[in-house]
Scaffold this active site. Structure first.
Site, PDB file in Angstrom:
ATOM      1  N   ASN A 207       3.495  27.186  64.431  1.00 32.15           N
ATOM      2  CA  ASN A 207       4.220  28.417  63.917  1.00 32.15           C
ATOM      3  C   ASN A 207       5.453  28.305  64.845  1.00 32.15           C
ATOM      4  O   ASN A 207       5.490  27.504  65.717  1.00 32.15           O
ATOM      5  CB  ASN A 207       3.709  29.730  64.021  1.00 32.15           C
ATOM      6  CG  ASN A 207       2.985  29.979  65.475  1.00 32.15           C
ATOM      7  OD1 ASN A 207       3.857  30.113  66.428  1.00 32.15           O
ATOM      8  ND2 ASN A 207       1.835  30.003  65.717  1.00 32.15           N
ATOM      9  N   ASP A 276      -4.178  31.580  62.734  1.00 31.50           N
ATOM     10  CA  ASP A 276      -5.240  32.431  62.087  1.00 31.50           C
ATOM     11  C   ASP A 276      -6.269  31.477  61.148  1.00 31.50           C
ATOM     12  O   ASP A 276      -7.308  31.746  61.217  1.00 31.50           O
ATOM     13  CB  ASP A 276      -4.693  33.563  60.911  1.00 31.50           C
ATOM     14  CG  ASP A 276      -3.956  34.609  61.866  1.00 31.50           C
ATOM     15  OD1 ASP A 276      -4.342  34.720  62.953  1.00 31.50           O
ATOM     16  OD2 ASP A 276      -3.241  35.144  61.294  1.00 31.50           O
ATOM     17  N   LYS A 286      -4.660   8.718  59.267  1.00 32.86           N
ATOM     18  CA  LYS A 286      -3.301   9.426  58.792  1.00 32.86           C
ATOM     19  C   LYS A 286      -3.632   9.495  57.197  1.00 32.86           C
ATOM     20  O   LYS A 286      -3.857   8.278  56.335  1.00 32.86           O
ATOM     21  CB  LYS A 286      -1.964   8.419  59.151  1.00 32.86           C
ATOM     22  CG  LYS A 286      -0.919   9.137  58.666  1.00 32.86           C
ATOM     23  CD  LYS A 286       0.493   8.281  58.990  1.00 32.86           C
ATOM     24  CE  LYS A 286       1.642   8.798  58.342  1.00 32.86           C
ATOM     25  NZ  LYS A 286       2.755   7.535  58.393  1.00 32.86           N
ATOM     26  N   PRO A 302     -11.117  31.108  65.716  1.00 31.02           N
ATOM     27  CA  PRO A 302     -11.542  32.314  66.474  1.00 31.02           C
ATOM     28  C   PRO A 302     -10.859  33.153  66.762  1.00 31.02           C
ATOM     29  O   PRO A 302      -9.455  32.831  67.261  1.00 31.02           O
ATOM     30  CB  PRO A 302     -12.278  31.846  67.690  1.00 31.02           C
ATOM     31  CG  PRO A 302     -11.589  30.537  67.674  1.00 31.02           C
ATOM     32  CD  PRO A 302     -11.214  29.997  66.381  1.00 31.02           C
ATOM     33  N   ILE A 304      -9.017  35.136  69.439  1.00 34.70           N
ATOM     34  CA  ILE A 304      -9.405  35.028  70.708  1.00 34.70           C
ATOM     35  C   ILE A 304      -9.402  36.379  71.695  1.00 34.70           C
ATOM     36  O   ILE A 304     -10.285  37.108  72.574  1.00 34.70           O
ATOM     37  CB  ILE A 304      -8.266  34.361  71.630  1.00 34.70           C
ATOM     38  CG1 ILE A 304      -8.364  32.853  71.268  1.00 34.70           C
ATOM     39  CG2 ILE A 304      -8.614  34.220  73.196  1.00 34.70           C
ATOM     40  CD1 ILE A 304      -7.334  31.798  71.330  1.00 34.70           C
ATOM     41  N   PHE A 320      -0.605  41.560  71.478  1.00 30.26           N
ATOM     42  CA  PHE A 320       0.653  41.634  70.608  1.00 30.26           C
ATOM     43  C   PHE A 320       0.600  41.960  69.051  1.00 30.26           C
ATOM     44  O   PHE A 320      -0.364  41.052  68.656  1.00 30.26           O
ATOM     45  CB  PHE A 320       1.543  40.324  70.990  1.00 30.26           C
ATOM     46  CG  PHE A 320       2.095  40.570  72.312  1.00 30.26           C
ATOM     47  CD1 PHE A 320       1.349  40.674  73.626  1.00 30.26           C
ATOM     48  CD2 PHE A 320       3.468  40.767  72.486  1.00 30.26           C
ATOM     49  CE1 PHE A 320       1.886  40.705  74.821  1.00 30.26           C
ATOM     50  CE2 PHE A 320       4.097  40.880  73.795  1.00 30.26           C
ATOM     51  CZ  PHE A 320       3.266  40.744  74.820  1.00 30.26           C
ATOM     52  N   LYS A 334      -4.342  47.094  64.470  1.00 27.45           N
ATOM     53  CA  LYS A 334      -4.838  46.123  65.318  1.00 27.45           C
ATOM     54  C   LYS A 334      -5.414  46.793  66.532  1.00 27.45           C
ATOM     55  O   LYS A 334      -6.382  46.199  67.051  1.00 27.45           O
ATOM     56  CB  LYS A 334      -3.602  45.136  65.540  1.00 27.45           C
ATOM     57  CG  LYS A 334      -3.546  44.130  64.446  1.00 27.45           C
ATOM     58  CD  LYS A 334      -2.286  43.178  64.599  1.00 27.45           C
ATOM     59  CE  LYS A 334      -1.771  42.627  63.197  1.00 27.45           C
ATOM     60  NZ  LYS A 334      -0.773  41.863  63.411  1.00 27.45           N
ATOM     61  N   LYS A 338      -9.362  45.867  66.888  1.00 25.35           N
ATOM     62  CA  LYS A 338      -9.673  44.682  67.873  1.00 25.35           C
ATOM     63  C   LYS A 338     -10.303  45.661  69.197  1.00 25.35           C
ATOM     64  O   LYS A 338     -10.395  44.947  70.139  1.00 25.35           O
ATOM     65  CB  LYS A 338      -8.685  44.035  68.056  1.00 25.35           C
ATOM     66  CG  LYS A 338      -7.987  43.074  67.018  1.00 25.35           C
ATOM     67  CD  LYS A 338      -7.556  41.972  67.561  1.00 25.35           C
ATOM     68  CE  LYS A 338      -6.709  41.366  66.245  1.00 25.35           C
ATOM     69  NZ  LYS A 338      -6.130  39.718  66.491  1.00 25.35           N
TER      70      LYS A 338
END
Ligand code: CTP
Length: 411
Positions: A207, A276, A286, A302, A304, A320, A334, A338
């Site tokens: 990302n 994710d 390849k 997972p 974290i 975050f 969130k 969490k």
């Protein structure tokens, strides 16, 4: 701690008043010694105001020498820090020349000397400068930085003076000096950057995270005296001085490294943009383009942050939330889901959030929130660390045994 701060003639001298403040925040006495060319870039008036002491610049100033001679200054110093340090002053120290007050002090002191170089990247890479750097290091002089990035001349490369906070933290680490940092004796773990999830040996999913926010947070925590472990995905940033960096690639590696680091941590800051999902089976060879289309089966990585927050002895946990819409609402979801102590929400999109040097944020906790307007990531990181520390102390009580970890954030 007594610091002789030498300022030499480079454009990075505009950061010197900030550096003086960062050193004084930690309880240091700072005596500034400027070279003549430094005066072209920053005024003695500003530096005198922030240091609270008259500036020294002239070896032949009879009045100043009568008050404290250059030899007394050399003895007074617990460390001589030169920031910014030009290629010229590096060369002069190597040669042992002492044509001015600063280099005379360098010759006359028994205190450690540290230089924070700042110059054009070609000057830094020049074999003469690199040979001088080697000689200085062999003689036990500490070289702090330089950082890599865009330069005042418009070019990019190694040669930027490091952030004043990072320099101040390194100086205190070098001298073993205990400052008055908010996080003295606390341990903090920060995750930063993106992760890479392998598709085959040459391809991966990732990302746009640059890691800048997480790195700034780790530096800000180290600057406040914390023992910081930075678990970093692949980024193009210099290792911040004064902390431990553990480099990882995938979400699974970041999970393992974080759980190893988190033991005894007081605060966890999860600033990494962790994938994710990852390809279920990374191909061993390849993948060839034999088919017109192909499908990848992705499985969840997972979480974290959630796993740290769920630990029996969870540290104060900061997450975050990078959102493109309904920022505060999604972030509060969130925070609750969490089971976090705090969440830093920011908007991301084509013109904000990722791979920029500035950012804004809204920080939420169970019964409060605070907005931080757009500022540099370094400034925002300092503010976030201060707030996290306040909330941590409020949540755990000021008499907790040092044990602090910080969560990583998407940046
Ligand atoms: N995080 C993590 N491990 C993951 C995914 C995210 O530790 N596998 C952390 C990030 O470091 C960040 C926070 O969780 O602190 C972000 O929460 P998350 O729910 O993953 O955000 P998004 O991925 O944006 O979620 P969604 O796509 O559902 O909005």
């Amino acid at each position: 701690m007594n610091i002789v701060l030498g300022i030499t003639g480079g454009i990075a001298a505009y950061k010197s008043p900030d550096l003086v403040r960062r050193l004084r925040e930690r309880g240091a006495e700072v005596q500034i010694v400027m070279t003549a060319s430094a005066e072209e870039f920053v005024t003695g008036t500003a530096l005198q105001a922030v240091s609270g002491r008259p500036i020294r610049s002239n070896l032949w100033d009879k009045e100043a020498e009568a008050a404290m001679s250059h030899i007394e200054l050399a003895r007074w110093a617990d460390i001589v820090l030169i920031a910014p340090s030009t290629a010229e002053v590096m060369a002069r120290i190597v040669s042992g020349g002492a044509p001015d007050l600063l280099t005379t002090i360098c010759l006359a002191t028994e205190a450690p000397i540290a230089l924070a170089p700042a110059m054009n990247h070609i000057m830094w890479s020049n074999p003469a400068t690199q040979a001088n750097r080697e000689v200085l290091e062999e003689r036990g002089i500490h070289i702090i930085g330089p950082g890599i990035g865009s330069q005042a001349c418009g070019e990019t490369g190694p040669g930027r003076m490091l952030d004043p906070d990072a320099i101040a933290a390194t100086v205190f680490n070098l001298t073993g000096g205990k400052g008055q940092g908010l996080l003295e004796g606390r341990k903090l773990v920060v995750t930063a950057g993106p992760t890479r999830e392998a598709i085959d040996p040459v391809r991966y999913i990732t990302n746009r995270s640059s890691g800048k926010m997480g790195y700034a947070i780790a530096s800000a925590a180290a600057a406040q005296g914390a023992d910081v472990i930075l678990v970093s995905g692949p980024v193009n940033l210099p290792e911040p001085p004064g902390l431990r960096v553990v480099n990882v690639e995938s979400a699974e590696q970041m999970y393992a490294a974080t759980h190893e680091a988190i033991i005894d941590a007081d605060i966890f800051v999860s600033a990494a943009a962790v994938a994710d999902y990852r390809p279920e089976n990374a191909a061993l060879q390849k993948i060839k383009k034999n088919e017109e289309s192909m499908s990848l089966v992705l499985v969840r990585c997972p979480d974290i942050l959630a796993s740290v927050a769920a630990l029996d002895s969870a540290p104060f946990t900061v997450g975050f939330a990078a959102e493109t819409e309904n920022v505060a609402e999604y972030a509060r979801g969130k925070l609750e889901k969490k089971n976090l102590d705090m969440i830093v929400a920011n908007r991301v999109g084509p013109d904000c959030g990722f791979d920029r040097d500035d950012n804004s944020a809204t920080v939420l906790w169970s019964d409060g929130e605070q907005n931080f307007p757009v500022s540099s990531k370094a400034r925002l990181a300092r503010d976030l660390i201060e707030l996290a520390t306040q909330r941590f102390l409020a949540a755990r009580g000021t008499d907790t045994q040092p044990r602090l970890s910080i969560i990583s954030t998407k940046d």
